[in-house]
Enzyme design. Structure first.
Site, mmCIF file in Angstrom:
data_model
loop_
_atom_site.group_PDB
_atom_site.id
_atom_site.type_symbol
_atom_site.label_atom_id
_atom_site.label_comp_id
_atom_site.label_asym_id
_atom_site.label_seq_id
_atom_site.Cartn_x
_atom_site.Cartn_y
_atom_site.Cartn_z
ATOM 1 C CB CYS A 76 -0.971 0.064 1.176
ATOM 2 S SG CYS A 76 -2.140 -1.293 1.252
ATOM 3 C CG ASP A 77 3.348 4.466 1.761
ATOM 4 O OD1 ASP A 77 3.237 5.148 0.721
ATOM 5 O OD2 ASP A 77 3.773 4.924 2.835
ATOM 6 C CG LEU A 78 5.319 -1.089 -2.626
ATOM 7 C CD1 LEU A 78 4.834 -1.957 -3.784
ATOM 8 C CD2 LEU A 78 6.552 -1.699 -1.978
#
Length: 222
Positions: A76-78
């Site tokens: 979700c937050d690469l």
């Protein structure tokens, strides 16, 4: 959720040491091992890596993300800030699954969980619109990270020009790398690579001199 993340046994995924819920707020937390390293974009710039070396480093990221996706976990937050290279030159993925854990543990608050873990410039249009995270969103983020690595672009500089940032990144890439980037970071989920493994296969084929699938339909491509 913590056990699922703890079972993600991959050398590129940071080990989870502990976790639980905050006593008062009820928000989940995870304690992860400390990584002595630098962001992947800083590492690429400071080491003047060849194209092949940059792709090899990115492939280790794709392999780690692919394993997680197979276990049903979405990052979700690469972004570069969560992707480090340690002192041994090994890629290490930080904060894996934290955003996913928050989203799943707070579904009693409609409209709120979907916004955890978002970073402007790296999140897909669907996530920015409030949709629940799916694999295609991670693929989008991976596409942006790929372009930053291949162009040696400073993430901070990229984020200050978001309106034209993606276009500028694309224009700085070779034709094949640009096609790969544009497929991974397509605005439409169905046009992206179906999985991190498929993304990795494309890159391995490119490095081996095989035709790039993302170039299909380009009449100028052999």
């Amino acid at each position: 959720e913590r056990q699922i993340l703890a079972d993600l046994n991959h050398p590129a995924i940071t080990t989870i040491l502990d976790g639980g819920l905050m006593p008062e707020s009820g928000y989940p937390y995870l304690v992860m091992e400390y990584i002595d390293g630098v962001q992947i974009t800083d590492y690429v710039q400071s080491h003047s890596l060849s194209c092949e070396a940059r792709v090899a480093l990115f492939l280790s990221l794709l392999d780690a993300v692919s394993l997680a996706h197979q276990r049903g976990v979405i990052h979700c937050d690469l972004k570069p800030g969560n992707i480090f290279v340690d002192q041994q030159g090994d890629l290490r993925l930080l904060d894996f699954g934290v955003a996913h854990a928050v989203a799943r543990s707070r579904d009693d608050e409609p409209g709120r969980p979907e916004y955890y873990g978002l970073t402007a410039g790296f999140s897909s249009p669907q996530r920015l619109a409030g949709a629940k995270p799916v694999i295609a969103d991670d693929i989008y983020s991976l596409g942006v990270v790929f372009a930053l690595i291949m162009t040696e672009t400073d993430p901070a500089q990229y984020k200050t020009t978001l309106s034209s940032g993606l276009r500028r990144l694309a224009n700085s890439l070779s034709s094949e790398a640009r096609a790969i980037f544009e497929k991974a970071a397509s605005d439409l989920p169905e046009r992206r690579y179906a999985s991190a493994a498929e993304f990795a296969d494309e890159l391995r084929g490119w490095m081996a001199g095989r035709p790039v699938g993302a170039m299909a339909g380009n009449v100028m491509y052999p």
